[in-house]
Design an enzyme around this catalytic site. Structure first.
Site, PDB file in Angstrom:
ATOM      1  N   PHE A   1       0.800  -1.237   0.000  1.00  0.00           N
ATOM      2  CA  PHE A   1       0.000   0.000   0.000  1.00  0.00           C
ATOM      3  C   PHE A   1       0.825   1.275   0.000  1.00  0.00           C
ATOM      4  CE2 PHE A   1      -2.047  -3.272   2.756  1.00  0.00           C
ATOM      5  CZ  PHE A   1      -2.888  -3.790   1.796  1.00  0.00           C
TER       6      PHE A   1
ATOM      7  N   GLN B   1      -9.546  -5.705  -6.328  1.00  0.00           N
ATOM      8  CA  GLN B   1      -8.895  -4.412  -6.102  1.00  0.00           C
ATOM      9  C   GLN B   1      -9.911  -3.360  -5.682  1.00  0.00           C
ATOM     10  OE1 GLN B   1      -5.336  -3.267  -6.870  1.00  0.00           O
ATOM     11  NE2 GLN B   1      -5.482  -5.290  -6.010  1.00  0.00           N
TER      12      GLN B   1
ATOM     13  N   GLU C   1      -6.057   1.944  -6.691  1.00  0.00           N
ATOM     14  CA  GLU C   1      -6.304   3.083  -5.811  1.00  0.00           C
ATOM     15  C   GLU C   1      -7.637   3.777  -6.056  1.00  0.00           C
ATOM     16  OE1 GLU C   1      -2.220   4.195  -6.861  1.00  0.00           O
ATOM     17  OE2 GLU C   1      -1.947   4.680  -4.757  1.00  0.00           O
TER      18      GLU C   1
ATOM     19  N   ARG D   1      -9.237  -1.008 -19.929  1.00  0.00           N
ATOM     20  CA  ARG D   1      -9.456  -2.440 -20.102  1.00  0.00           C
ATOM     21  C   ARG D   1      -9.277  -3.158 -18.774  1.00  0.00           C
ATOM     22  NH1 ARG D   1      -6.498  -4.058 -24.854  1.00  0.00           N
ATOM     23  NH2 ARG D   1      -8.497  -4.240 -25.878  1.00  0.00           N
TER      24      ARG D   1
ATOM     25  N   GLY E   1      -0.247  -8.794  -4.258  1.00  0.00           N
ATOM     26  CA  GLY E   1      -1.515  -9.414  -3.918  1.00  0.00           C
ATOM     27  C   GLY E   1      -2.564  -8.968  -4.922  1.00  0.00           C
ATOM     28  N   THR E   2      -2.097  -8.216  -5.906  1.00  0.00           N
ATOM     29  CA  THR E   2      -2.977  -7.598  -6.899  1.00  0.00           C
ATOM     30  C   THR E   2      -3.321  -8.517  -8.053  1.00  0.00           C
ATOM     31  OG1 THR E   2      -0.898  -6.757  -7.772  1.00  0.00           O
ATOM     32  CG2 THR E   2      -2.230  -5.233  -6.493  1.00  0.00           C
TER      33      THR E   2
ATOM     34  N   LEU F   1      -8.171  -6.488 -17.120  1.00  0.00           N
ATOM     35  CA  LEU F   1      -7.363  -7.647 -17.516  1.00  0.00           C
ATOM     36  C   LEU F   1      -7.918  -8.949 -16.960  1.00  0.00           C
ATOM     37  CD1 LEU F   1      -3.790  -6.128 -17.083  1.00  0.00           C
ATOM     38  CD2 LEU F   1      -5.062  -6.460 -19.208  1.00  0.00           C
TER      39      LEU F   1
HETATM   40 MO1  MOS Z   1       0.750   2.997  -3.649  1.00  0.00          MO
HETATM   41  S1  MOS Z   1       0.468   4.413  -2.224  1.00  0.00           S
HETATM   42  O1  MOS Z   1       0.854   3.879  -4.992  1.00  0.00           O
HETATM   43  O2  MOS Z   1       1.775   1.831  -3.252  1.00  0.00           O
END
Ligand code: MOS
Length: 735
Positions: free
Chosen positions: A239, A635, A702, A625, A466-467, A627
């Site tokens: 983060f 997210q 974000e 797009r 983790g994304t 993915l």
């Molecule tokens: Mo983030 S605050 O852009 O890791």
């Protein structure tokens, strides 16, 4: 590009390894002969170490060394890099600059012995007067350029005549808003494992950017960058705090050199509060005015946030005011003050999340004053082009997000007046807010390799926070190479791989995704060229344009085909590889590029207890797009849950007398947990954006947080008639 795999909701490749414990996080990597380092940190906020007594610690069994400024190796270089890097305290002097600053490290043969030794260190310090209150330094506030979206931006910007615009409106709001200090709390704390072999250094680090860690350590230790290898295979949340290599990273490498053993060093939860950043408090002022029909006549957004005495971070809360709503008069201003604190840093949607609370609360207040629907007010000043410079948006589907969100949420059922609707004895309130986050894109490289068995291996030194990076980049490569998803392996997290930018700013999918796309396309074209010059290939002599990649084969329009396996066998049986590289180009100058969205929140507020429950949230986002529908949803979901935490819970509380954060574990520092979360529905509208980057992606990490806290605060007003302008919205503020 064809999209047989891209967009599909494949499960995370690394999911199984993570839930079974097979995944080795940085601290868990088995390194032979490793010993354990535990930090000793400062109990005061400012001063000088007069005496540090390590004798008791050193006498204990298993203790190899206790290293402080008195006996630490002198670093030959200053390790600070430019950009998102931070100035560190690596035991090089006796100064104490903030509470919880690392001042020594105990190294022992077991973790427990190192913890014990660290507790035996006695420090005698000369205490100096500190300041941790923004209010005390306001007279010294100053502007500073802002590092955001990969470029330096001006702290102040204005066009038109805001003062005149504010007077010209039929209604006006001028209010102050505040967001508190917040601290990142990834489940995995920061951790570094450092191991020297001569003057070569290998580091396993909990990092968002292995290349920056590599450069920083090379610079600090005065060795060539090629002597440093940094590996990060799994990250348990980051983060923003893991975007910089903080003091402990340098200290781990220093300790390893000094005891001539690999050293494992992890921060305790307590040590996460201070030395590794956090979102700084903001004091913001917003003035907005509009005509009767809701057309804005002026926007002014000003913010002050603190940084440390020795480094600069600007929480860029007022940037979005430049781009979000159409208005002839817009002014934005950033100021910072210096305090005796650890340097704050990027925390999920730095600037946009804290700033959107103020701006979107003010818009809600203005709508109330105009007796207008808050959504109608936003539509009345919908920006068809970027108000800052008149550039067209590369794509913008915000209107559709508003419409779809309002429909799914049932916005028309919003209570007209506060305290007018109850459910089970609780006031019901509904609020909304706009989400906006820049579509960032940074230079990135990738490598794609076709193996003799007809499967592909693709890599880039990026990070999966983790994304879903392990998963989505394999999807992109699979489509470009005409392979099923299972036949493509994507690897990451190693500074020996092609260089990738920081995994932050919601730009990894766009940047690395584009590099993977370009590398995979180059590999496919190379394979096509190999086939057409090969007299034994069924495709011999054809034009490249007649050939496409499909199901592990190159297929001609005539129907003739050649498989990758055959092609490589005839070419000598060696893997064939190509590299790809992307970087922002002219399009960035021609268009304004942002992701957009709309939040809708319903809250239940207990009239007797002042407790707020977020019963429902709908967020609709359009960010280019998608993915992978599953990882993208995750997210947005994470961003919206964070919005609940930001609105209601998160607050790093300072004891101003001690200059110390007192909420320093997860029982004191509250984040939203399951019990705080009602129904959350994140949705996305896909956009075709031909300008933003080759992958057509704007990023999702974000955006889901931007505006989320404001939507909840606005719902609280709708429920209670109380406007809370200072986060978090705790029960005491509602009673
Ligand atoms: Mo983030 S605050 O852009 O890791």
């Amino acid at each position: 590009m064809t999209t047989r795999n891209v967009g599909q909701p494949f499960v995370r490749r690394d999911g199984r390894a993570k839930v079974t414990g097979e995944a080795r996080y940085s601290y868990e990597v088995a390194v032979p002969d490793a010993v354990y380092g535990v930090l000793v940190t400062s109990g005061i906020a400012k001063g000088r170490i007069v005496e540090i007594d390590t004798s008791a610690a050193e006498r204990e069994a298993g203790v190899l060394a206790v290293i402080s400024h008195k006996n630490a190796l002198r670093l030959p270089g200053e390790p600070h890099l430019e950009g998102p890097d931070r100035v560190v305290q690596a035991l090089q002097d006796d100064r104490i600059r903030y509470s919880n600053q690392p001042i020594a490290v105990a190294v022992a043969d077991t973790f427990e012995r190192a913890v014990h030794a660290a507790m035996l260190v006695r420090v005698n310090a000369e205490v100096a007067a500190h300041t941790v209150r923004v209010e005390d330094e306001l007279h010294n506030a100053f502007p500073h350029k802002i590092m955001a979206g990969g470029k330096l931006q001006e702290p102040d910007e204005s066009h038109g005549d805001v003062a005149a615009g504010l007077v010209a409106g039929a209604a006006r709001v001028e209010e102050a808003y505040e967001t508190p200090f917040e601290t990142h709390n990834p489940l995995e704390p920061h951790a570094t494992v450092a191991s020297w072999s001569g003057d070569r250094l290998t580091v396993y680090d909990a990092s968002q950017w292995v290349f920056a860690v590599k450069k920083k350590l090379a610079k600090g230790f005065g060795i060539p960058p090629e002597n440093v290898r940094v590996v990060t295979k799994f990250v348990g949340g980051a983060f923003g705090c893991k975007g910089s290599a903080w003091s402990h990273v340098v200290i781990a490498a220093l300790a390893a050199k000094q005891v001539a053993r690999p050293v494992k060093l992890a921060l305790s939860r307590h040590q996460m509060f201070g030395p590794v950043g956090g979102r700084p408090r903001t004091r913001q002022k917003v003035a907005v005015a509009a005509q009767r029909d809701g057309k804005l006549t002026a926007i002014r957004h000003e913010t002050v946030s603190p940084t440390s005495r020795f480094d600069v971070f600007v929480e860029a809360s007022a940037l979005q005011a430049r781009h979000l709503y159409a208005s002839p008069n817009i002014e934005s201003r950033h100021r910072i003050v210096r305090l005796d604190i650890g340097t704050p840093t990027f925390m999920r949607a730095p600037g946009e999340s804290s700033g959107s609370f103020a701006l979107e609360s003010a818009m809600d207040e203005l709508a109330h004053r105009l007796e207008m629907d808050p959504l109608a007010l936003r539509l009345a000043s919908y920006a068809e082009k970027d108000p800052a410079d008149g550039k067209p948006f590369s794509s913008k589907s915000l209107r559709a997000c508003y419409q779809e969100g309002a429909r799914r949420f049932g916005w028309e059922k919003r209570p007209r007046t506060p305290r007018s609707q109850t459910r089970s004895g609780q006031f019901v309130g509904m609020g909304m807010a706009t989400a906006m986050y820049p579509a960032n894109f940074a230079p990135a490289q990738a490598l794609a390799r076709m193996l003799p068995d007809g499967s592909a291996q693709v890599e880039s030194g990026t990070i999966d926070l983790g994304t879903g990076a392990y998963t989505v980049f394999a999807q992109i490569a699979a489509d470009e190479l005409g392979l099923p998803f299972e036949k493509v392996r994507f690897d990451l997290g190693d500074s020996d791989m092609p260089e990738a930018p920081i995994a932050a700013g919601s730009m990894t999918a766009a940047s690395v995704g584009s590099a993977v796309l370009v590398a995979s396309r180059a590999l496919r074209d190379r394979l096509i060229r190999t086939a057409i010059v090969d007299s034994a290939s069924p495709l011999h002599g054809l034009a490249p344009i007649e050939i496409r990649a499909e199901d592990g084969r190159l297929v001609a329009t005539s129907g003739k085909s050649d498989s990758y396996v055959e092609l490589i066998r005839r070419a000598g049986g060696k893997p064939i590889e190509e590299r790809g590289k992307t970087a922002p180009g002219d399009e960035r100058e021609k268009f304004s590029m942002h992701g957009f969205g709309a939040h809708f929140a319903e809250v239940l507020v207990d009239p007797d207890l002042g407790t707020v429950h977020v019963s429902r949230m709908v967020g609709v986002f359009a960010t280019g797009r998608i993915l992978n529908a599953r990882t993208a949803r995750s997210q947005f979901l994470g961003g919206m849950v964070w919005g609940i935490g930001m609105a209601l819970h998160e607050h790093s509380v300072f004891d101003e007398k001690l200059g110390r954060i007192m909420t320093r574990d997860l029982s004191d520092y509250h984040v939203a947990v399951n019990a705080d979360v009602g129904s959350i529905e994140p949705l996305f509208l896909e956009e075709e954006d031909a300008h933003v980057d080759p992958a057509g992606v704007k990023g999702a990490g974000e955006l889901g947080l931007c505006g989320a806290a404001a939507a909840i605060a606005n719902a609280v007003f709708n429920a209670t008639g109380k406007r809370i302008r200072e986060l978090p919205i705790t029960p005491d503020k509602l009673l």
